[in-house]
Write an enzyme that holds these catalytic residues in place. Structure first.
Site, PDB file in Angstrom:
ATOM      1  N   LYS A 168       0.832  -1.204   0.000  1.00  0.00           N
ATOM      2  CA  LYS A 168       0.000   0.000   0.000  1.00  0.00           C
ATOM      3  C   LYS A 168       0.868   1.256   0.000  1.00  0.00           C
ATOM      4  O   LYS A 168       1.841   1.357   0.768  1.00  0.00           O
ATOM      5  CB  LYS A 168      -0.905  -0.016   1.234  1.00  0.00           C
ATOM      6  CG  LYS A 168      -1.840   1.175   1.372  1.00  0.00           C
ATOM      7  CD  LYS A 168      -2.647   1.033   2.652  1.00  0.00           C
ATOM      8  CE  LYS A 168      -3.507   2.232   2.953  1.00  0.00           C
ATOM      9  NZ  LYS A 168      -4.214   2.093   4.246  1.00  0.00           N
ATOM     10  N   SER A 211      -8.739   2.890   4.302  1.00  0.00           N
ATOM     11  CA  SER A 211      -7.922   3.447   3.242  1.00  0.00           C
ATOM     12  C   SER A 211      -7.160   2.395   2.421  1.00  0.00           C
ATOM     13  O   SER A 211      -6.531   2.736   1.435  1.00  0.00           O
ATOM     14  CB  SER A 211      -6.915   4.438   3.837  1.00  0.00           C
ATOM     15  OG  SER A 211      -6.063   3.815   4.779  1.00  0.00           O
ATOM     16  N   SER A 258      -8.745   0.949   8.558  1.00  0.00           N
ATOM     17  CA  SER A 258      -8.337   0.934   7.152  1.00  0.00           C
ATOM     18  C   SER A 258      -7.988  -0.428   6.575  1.00  0.00           C
ATOM     19  O   SER A 258      -7.798  -0.550   5.368  1.00  0.00           O
ATOM     20  CB  SER A 258      -7.160   1.884   6.942  1.00  0.00           C
ATOM     21  OG  SER A 258      -7.579   3.220   7.110  1.00  0.00           O
TER      22      SER A 258
END
Length: 465
Positions: free
Chosen positions: A63, A139, A163
């Site tokens: 990520k 996220s 997230s």
């Protein structure tokens, strides 16, 4: 398959690249590709310790949010950082490489990870493979979308307020947030959001999540926190059903209502737990939502301001606020200039909250609740403009996900398990949380739930296979 040589690491890399090329144009989940370096690494013969690494030759993505890959862009989803290049590997990345993972690229995140929708001016809108009109969550939405679309079985993410769990719920996959201090976060930072942020992975199976945590857990030198020593191991925990558990049920967090479909997901999950021999009882949590979120955003706002000050110092020029998204400007305006004393008080507050939650856990083994108070929302539904107040900000995001941040503040492990789909075909996860340091208990329960109600056979309309 790699270990028994029925598939080579290069074949695995090429397969994932081919799968990504089929679905990423529809999902927009990938930021930067590192395919040439991944191919070169896969062509190096596996020998010695490398051959016996638990994930030798397995491809993954990282990520693009506060997890450095040496020589690779770390934009953190922001126009402000679009040219930033990480100078070193994160400690977690080093451990993942040692475990055998090959890194194919980076996945999308909203700016600075402060949205539950993976949408940014820099990278655009990441879409949900179950319905491209809906968010994959955030996220870690890019990671969850790739795993759900069967591009690959494991993708890195991180979690400062839900997230990992929010996108796992939205995308119908498994996401566990480990205990505070379980996984290294350095060397570039000592802690994320006052210890609320932590890294792990989103996976299709419970087994893979447990095995990755076995390979990456453990404090690094100088870390400010350390989780308790684990027992026989996380993967081992998945191989034995848990004893009969006392499970505390929570249906939501006032003042925000929980959608009936999310209540139905909790109903079905509670019923399944009872069929498996567990006892489910209603329980109340010691949480005033507004007090909680004022303290949490004091920490987020102050640390966001600190990060931007660091970026300005490194670049030699002041931060251009117009490069930031409206949501970030609202956080800075409302919480970025609090005093040091206010910040310290909020750190003390979340630590006191952790002790309150420990008292709650003394009466139950596990908590059961909706991961989200609503099914996946449409893309754009979580947008804000500069006129938003702090109340607008909190209501926008936390009427959608009111409960996930509680366990970032308390440091407890929590997971979203994909046990329910709405009549419209959208995934709705159930969240479970255990006492601090008790990931093994969650993995044992998750594996039991997965065996009783498997989800791997449910594939979204946008699917790479």
């Amino acid at each position: 398959m790699i270990r028994d040589k029925s598939v080579s690491p290069r074949e695995a890399v090429e397969d994932v690249i081919a799968r990504a090329s089929r679905v990423n144009p529809k999902l927009n989940a990938i930021c930067e590709t590192l395919y040439d370096s991944a191919r070169a690494a896969a062509d190096v013969p596996l020998t010695g310790d490398a051959e016996n690494a638990p994930f030798a030759g397995v491809p993954t993505y990282i990520k693009d949010l506060f997890m450095p890959l040496q020589g690779v862009k770390m934009t953190n989803g922001s126009e402000l950082c679009r040219a930033a290049i990480a100078p070193v590997d994160g400690t977690l990345i080093a451990r993942m490489r040692k475990a055998g993972f090959g890194i194919l690229g980076t996945t999308a995140s909203p700016e600075f990870g402060t949205s539950f929708a993976t949408e940014s001016k820099l990278h655009g809108i990441t879409r949900n493979p179950w319905s491209p009109d809906h968010t994959p969550g955030g996220s870690s939405g890019g990671a969850a979308a790739l795993v759900a679309a069967r591009v690959l079985p494991i993708a890195h993410g991180n979690d400062g307020g839900g997230s990992l769990r929010v996108p796992a719920s939205c995308c119908g996959v498994f996401g566990l947030k480990p205990s505070r201090g379980r996984v290294p976060i350095g060397p570039m930072v000592g802690e994320g959001w006052g210890g609320m942020g932590i890294n792990h992975v989103i996976t299709l199976s419970v087994r893979d999540s447990a095995a990755v945590l076995d390979a990456t857990a453990g404090m690094e030198p100088g870390a400010p926190y350390a989780a308790p020593q684990q027992g026989a191991g996380f993967l081992t925990a998945t191989q034995t059903p848990p004893r009969a558990l006392r499970i505390g049920r929570v249906d939501g967090l006032a003042p925000w209502p929980t959608d009936p479909e999310c209540i139905e997901a909790v109903n079905q999950s509670a019923k399944l737990c009872e069929e498996l021999g567990h006892t489910v009882v209603p329980i109340a949590l010691p949480v005033d939502a507004w007090e909680f979120y004022h303290n949490v955003f004091n920490i987020i706002g102050a640390q966001t301001k600190s990060f931007l000050n660091l970026v300005a110092m490194m670049s030699g020029q002041p931060t251009d606020l117009e490069l930031l998204e409206a949501r970030t400007r609202v956080i800075l305006r409302e919480k970025g200039d609090i005093s040091g004393a206010t910040y310290a008080a909020s750190i003390d507050w979340i630590h006191a909250f952790g002790r309150q939650m420990a008292h709650v856990m003394s009466g139950v083994d596990v908590l059961l609740m909706p991961t989200l108070a609503k099914p996946p929302v449409k893309t754009g539904a979580l947008d804000l403009d500069d006129s938003a107040s702090f109340k607008n900000l909190v209501t926008c995001f936390h009427s959608f996900s009111p409960l996930t941040p509680l366990f970032n503040a308390s440091g407890q492990p929590a997971m979203s398990v994909p046990l329910h789909w709405s009549p419209e075909g959208l995934p709705i996860g159930t969240q479970f949380a255990a006492g601090f340091g008790q990931e093994e208990l969650l993995f044992a329960l998750a594996a039991q739930l997965e065996e009783a109600r498997p989800w791997a056979g449910r594939r979204p309309p946008i699917c790479a296979i």
